[in-house]
Design an enzyme around this catalytic site. Sequence first.
Site, PDB file in Angstrom:
ATOM      1  N   SER A   7       0.829  -1.207   0.000  1.00 34.85           N
ATOM      2  CA  SER A   7       0.000   0.000   0.000  1.00 34.85           C
ATOM      3  C   SER A   7       0.860   1.253   0.000  1.00 34.85           C
ATOM      4  O   SER A   7       0.610   2.202  -0.757  1.00 34.85           O
ATOM      5  CB  SER A   7      -0.933  -0.015   1.220  1.00 34.85           C
ATOM      6  N   ARG A  31       0.742   8.256   6.479  1.00 35.11           N
ATOM      7  CA  ARG A  31      -0.145   7.364   7.228  1.00 35.11           C
ATOM      8  C   ARG A  31      -1.591   7.853   7.153  1.00 35.11           C
ATOM      9  O   ARG A  31      -2.518   7.043   7.080  1.00 35.11           O
ATOM     10  CB  ARG A  31       0.311   7.216   8.679  1.00 35.11           C
ATOM     11  N   HIS A  82      -2.713   6.843   3.762  1.00 36.32           N
ATOM     12  CA  HIS A  82      -2.874   5.388   3.770  1.00 36.32           C
ATOM     13  C   HIS A  82      -4.203   4.992   4.413  1.00 36.32           C
ATOM     14  O   HIS A  82      -4.877   4.065   3.957  1.00 36.32           O
ATOM     15  CB  HIS A  82      -1.699   4.762   4.535  1.00 36.32           C
TER      16      HIS A  82
END
Length: 198
Positions: A12, A35, A38
Site C-alpha cells: 500500500s 499514514r 494510507h
Amino acid sequence: MKRVVHPIEQESFRRLRARLDTSHFPPLTRAVVERVIHSSADLEYASDLVMDEGELTKARASLHAGAPVVVDVEMVAAGITRRETVCRLKDAQAGPGLTRSAHAMRLAFEEVGPGALWVIGCAPTALEELLTLDASPALVIGLPVGFVGAAESKAALRASGLPAVSNVSEKGGSAVAAAALNALLYHPVSPDPSEENL
C-alpha cells in the site's frame, strides 16, 4: 518490541509513493502525511494537512516517554493499536451549552492534567472545549470531520499557537486522527530504510 509490517501494508505504501512524491517532507511530517493518506486513500491530504516538524519531534519524544493519550471517541481509541488511551465520553453528560463531547474533554483533563497528547477525530465541540482548558498539551491532533464547526474549530486550533496537527478542509475523522498519532508511534528512533514511514 519491533512492529511487524504486513506485506499488504508495505505494498500500500509502495503504491501511495508511486502516485505521490512525499520525499520533500521532513521525516515526521512525511510519516504523518503518508499514514493519514494510507488510512483514507485520499491524496489531497498532502496539501490539506498543517503541522510543524519541530513540534512533531517534541511530541514524539513526549509520547515515547509515556505522556497520556486522550481521545474524543472510542473509534479513535480503536485505531490506536500500540498505546492505552483515555476516553471519557461514556462518563460525560450534555448540559445547557455543553455537549457530551465537550464535557468528556473536561473529565479527561481532570484525569490526565497537562502535557498529554490529545487526538480528536469526531467532534468539533471537543476540540473547541479543549482550547478553553489550560491543558498545555504536548500535541493536539485536531482532525474532526463535519459540515458544522469542523473547519472552524481547526482554524481556531491553528490560531491558538498550540502544537498541533490539523487540516484546512471539513474532512477528517476517527481513522485519520488515529493514523496521525500512529505515525508518531511507529516512526523508528533510528530509521531502518526497510521500514521507514511504515
